[in-house]
Design a protein around this motif. Structure first.
Motif, PDB file in Angstrom:
ATOM      1  N   ALA A  13       0.829  -1.208   0.000  1.00  0.00           N
ATOM      2  CA  ALA A  13       0.000   0.000   0.000  1.00  0.00           C
ATOM      3  C   ALA A  13       0.862   1.256   0.000  1.00  0.00           C
ATOM      4  O   ALA A  13       0.578   2.234  -0.706  1.00  0.00           O
ATOM      5  N   LEU A  14       1.954   1.221   0.787  1.00  0.00           N
ATOM      6  CA  LEU A  14       2.868   2.359   0.794  1.00  0.00           C
ATOM      7  C   LEU A  14       3.545   2.534  -0.562  1.00  0.00           C
ATOM      8  O   LEU A  14       3.769   3.658  -1.014  1.00  0.00           O
ATOM      9  N   GLY A  15       3.876   1.419  -1.208  1.00  0.00           N
ATOM     10  CA  GLY A  15       4.464   1.492  -2.541  1.00  0.00           C
ATOM     11  C   GLY A  15       3.516   2.091  -3.556  1.00  0.00           C
ATOM     12  O   GLY A  15       3.924   2.849  -4.445  1.00  0.00           O
ATOM     13  N   ILE A  16       2.226   1.762  -3.428  1.00  0.00           N
ATOM     14  CA  ILE A  16       1.221   2.324  -4.330  1.00  0.00           C
ATOM     15  C   ILE A  16       1.085   3.829  -4.119  1.00  0.00           C
ATOM     16  O   ILE A  16       0.941   4.608  -5.074  1.00  0.00           O
ATOM     17  N   ALA A  17       1.137   4.257  -2.843  1.00  0.00           N
ATOM     18  CA  ALA A  17       0.949   5.673  -2.529  1.00  0.00           C
ATOM     19  C   ALA A  17       2.202   6.506  -2.757  1.00  0.00           C
ATOM     20  O   ALA A  17       2.110   7.736  -2.892  1.00  0.00           O
ATOM     21  N   ALA A  18       3.385   5.855  -2.801  1.00  0.00           N
ATOM     22  CA  ALA A  18       4.658   6.587  -2.871  1.00  0.00           C
ATOM     23  C   ALA A  18       4.736   7.576  -4.028  1.00  0.00           C
ATOM     24  O   ALA A  18       5.193   8.716  -3.842  1.00  0.00           O
ATOM     25  N   PRO A  19       4.309   7.218  -5.263  1.00  0.00           N
ATOM     26  CA  PRO A  19       4.416   8.188  -6.367  1.00  0.00           C
ATOM     27  C   PRO A  19       3.586   9.453  -6.158  1.00  0.00           C
ATOM     28  O   PRO A  19       3.842  10.478  -6.794  1.00  0.00           O
TER      29      PRO A  19
END
Length: 336
Positions: A13-19
């Motif tokens: 989820a953090l990877g999805i939100a990172a950009p």
């Protein structure tokens, strides 16, 4: 097994939100900063969705719009100037200007002996053009981030209380501790935003006064541009006063150009480093030195979002340590 699965999904989820972290960071910061106008709109309309929509439109018109317009004007000016250097027209104008000022021409001739000024100017222009092309290529991403920021801002205004309540409910601490932590986090965001705007206003005002005293045309406009650019760490006031100083130098006003450079470096450029930590530290309930490194370190790690994330991370870490160690960071007073 369930714990590992949960941690894996959280990381994804953090990877999805990172950009989209810059957009989310500034949408949260703006939502916190415009709470008073939003509440006023809510009292007048009695419709949360309408109030949130009007608040988002006001932010777009009053903040995002002028910044985009100013950056577009600056970019267009750069693209007009670069061909003048690559074609040699600007060099010819500079040479003619210098010939009309023998003392300045002699001084520069001695300083640049053995240098091919035209070739150096073309190289510099090519470098600037390459940088501008890179900025232009990233403009689509910037516009996308701004669109996402405004979209998220609407929902943070509309559902801000529910989001804060949900966040407080999952924190592994008492209701009082979570409430105090959220209050400190909100105060950190407000301090960062208000501090940045205050410093930008001071820099723009000081720059405009200096321009006026030096006889620079349109001093008020240049001061306004300096104030807007002061809110962007990657740009800054240098993009305004440095070209003006070059213009004064080439116009034969050597002393005025030297005064402007000195004021730009030691007065305008140092205002944020000196005043910003002091303004922010009081609201953060933190030492000025810690606030100073929090802002600089945040910008170094997160870019422009670090203006908000840097102090926010420090405040959150400090408050969590206080929860674990109730006596931490509290200096006992001594009686005289």
């Amino acid at each position: 097994m369930l714990f590992l699965l949960t941690m894996l999904l959280i990381l994804l989820a953090l990877g999805i939100a990172a950009p989209f972290m810059p957009a989310l960071t500034w949408s949260i910061a703006l939502a916190v900063s415009v709470q008073r106008p939003y509440r006023w709109l809510l009292r007048k309309t009695h419709r949360p969705a309408l109030a949130a929509g009007l608040g988002t439109i006001l932010v777009m018109l009053l903040i995002v719009g002028p910044v985009l317009l100013l950056l577009e004007r600056l970019a267009s000016q750069f693209f007009q100037v670069v061909p003048l250097f690559t074609s040699g027209a600007a060099q010819d104008w500079v040479q003619a200007t210098l010939q009309s000022h023998p003392k300045l021409n002699s001084l520069l001739s001695q300083a640049t002996a053995g240098m091919d000024l035209k070739d150096s100017a073309r190289t510099a222009a090519a470098f600037i053009a390459g940088k501008l092309q890179g900025i232009l290529a990233g403009s689509v991403n910037t516009l996308t981030q701004m669109a996402i920021m405004l979209y998220a801002l609407f929902f943070f205004l509309l559902d801000g209380k529910q989001i804060a309540t949900a966040l407080g409910s999952i924190l592994p601490m008492t209701a009082g501790e979570s409430s105090n932590l959220l209050r400190r986090m909100q105060s950190a965001v407000e301090a960062s935003i208000l501090g940045s705007l205050t410093i930008a206003a001071i820099q723009g005002t000081v720059g405009g006064i200096i321009f006026a005293l030096l006889g620079v045309p349109n001093a008020i406009l240049w001061g306004f541009m300096m104030g807007v650019l002061a809110t962007v760490p990657s740009l800054g006031t240098f993009l305004v006063w440095a070209p003006v100083a070059v213009f004064l130098l080439l116009s034969g006003h050597v002393i005025k150009a030297a005064i402007l450079v000195a004021c730009g470096m030691f007065i305008i450029g140092s205002i944020d480093n000196v005043l910003y930590p002091s303004l922010v530290s009081k609201r953060l309930e933190m030492h000025t030195l810690a606030a100073f490194f929090g802002v600089l370190g945040g910008v170094a790690i997160f870019g422009i979002s670090g203006l908000v994330l840097g102090p926010l991370v420090l405040v959150t870490a400090t408050e969590l340590i206080r929860i674990w160690l109730p006596g931490a960071f509290r200096v006992p007073t001594t009686e005289s």
